[in-house]
Design an enzyme around this catalytic site. Structure first.
Site, PDB file in Angstrom:
ATOM      1  N   LYS A 173       1.117  -1.547  -0.042  1.00  0.00           N
ATOM      2  CA  LYS A 173       0.272  -0.349  -0.456  1.00  0.00           C
ATOM      3  C   LYS A 173       0.800   0.996   0.418  1.00  0.00           C
ATOM      4  CE  LYS A 173      -3.540  -2.458   2.313  1.00  0.00           C
ATOM      5  NZ  LYS A 173      -5.012  -2.242   2.954  1.00  0.00           N
ATOM      6  N   GLY A 213      -7.668  -3.979   7.608  1.00  0.00           N
ATOM      7  CA  GLY A 213      -6.956  -2.988   8.424  1.00  0.00           C
ATOM      8  C   GLY A 213      -7.402  -2.690   9.982  1.00  0.00           C
TER       9      GLY A 213
END
Length: 251
Positions: A12, A173
């Site tokens: 990411k 997450g």
């Protein structure tokens, strides 16, 4: 049929180039000990340097996104040709963060997948439902729709270049993880959808990763399930020791 396990790291928007090189070096140092398929996808800014680290190893270089155009006046975009020039062989498309934050539709994602395949890149197609959709009992419908629309007009022979990653949006997450049984149930639904769209053989061959907060603590249980063939890893891919620990779970 035994499908190969596939562990892919999606870094990411993390790691400056020097940090990315160090992480890649730590992974490459251990990766040769494993027979599973391995990919790491650093941010665009680190692709060149990380590409040098993984070149000639069993670690594939991936990209986190790609334009749906080959070249031209598309400010800020990165084309498949540019990615290939850096040694990229795999691209992640349809990630929930691209869908949610940047409004990418199934149709747009499908156009990227087609171009990636035309350009000789392999694809990880991400699909998954939100918490609201799951609580409304729509998880299977959402995911199968994303699979069908994402693969629109893509031939069965092209499927060998595609991996599907099931990523429940509510488990990314957040530290939350679907139970191994819940995850496998959706993986099974995806496989059944592929059988109806293509053939039982195509469905059986498809590698389907789990992408919702897989980590060393839960990976063995998830990977033991009959329809879970690997992981698209976020947080646990940002340290070499935790990523290697996941690779060990494939044995």
């Amino acid at each position: 049929m035994a499908r190969i396990k596939y562990i892919a790291g999606n870094w990411k928007m993390n790691k400056l180039s020097g940090e990315a090189v160090a992480l890649a070096q730590g992974i490459v140092k251990e990766a040769g000990n494993f027979d599973c398929k391995i990919m790491i996808a650093p941010p665009f800014t680190a692709l060149c340097e990380v590409g040098k680290v993984v070149k000639g190893t069993n670690v594939l270089l991936g990209a986190q996104n790609m334009s749906n155009k080959v070249s031209g006046a598309y400010t800020g975009e990165v084309s498949p040709e540019m990615l290939k020039d850096l040694g990229v062989s795999v691209v992640i498309l349809g990630h929930s963060e691209r869908r949610g934050y940047y409004g990418e539709t199934d149709e747009f994602i499908n156009s990227k997948i087609k171009l990636a395949l035309e350009q000789g890149l392999d694809v990880i197609l991400c699909v998954g439902e939100t918490l609201a959709q799951r609580e409304a009992g729509k998880a299977a419908d959402v995911v199968t729709s994303q699979v069908q629309n994402g693969l629109k007009d893509i031939s069965e022979c092209a499927l060998e270049h595609i991996t599907i990653a099931y990523e429940p949006v509510w488990a990314i997450g957040t530290g939350k993880t679907a139970t191994a049984q819940d995850a496998d149930a959706i993986h099974k639904v995806i496989r059944e959808k592929l059988a109806s769209l293509y053939s039982a053989d195509a469905a059986e061959k498809m590698i389907i990763q789990y992408g919702g907060s897989m980590k060393p603590e839960n990976a063995a249980g998830l990977l033991a399930m009959p329809n879970i063939d690997g992981g698209l890893i976020g947080g646990a891919a940002l340290k070499a020791d935790s990523f290697v620990a996941l690779l060990k779970c494939t044995k």
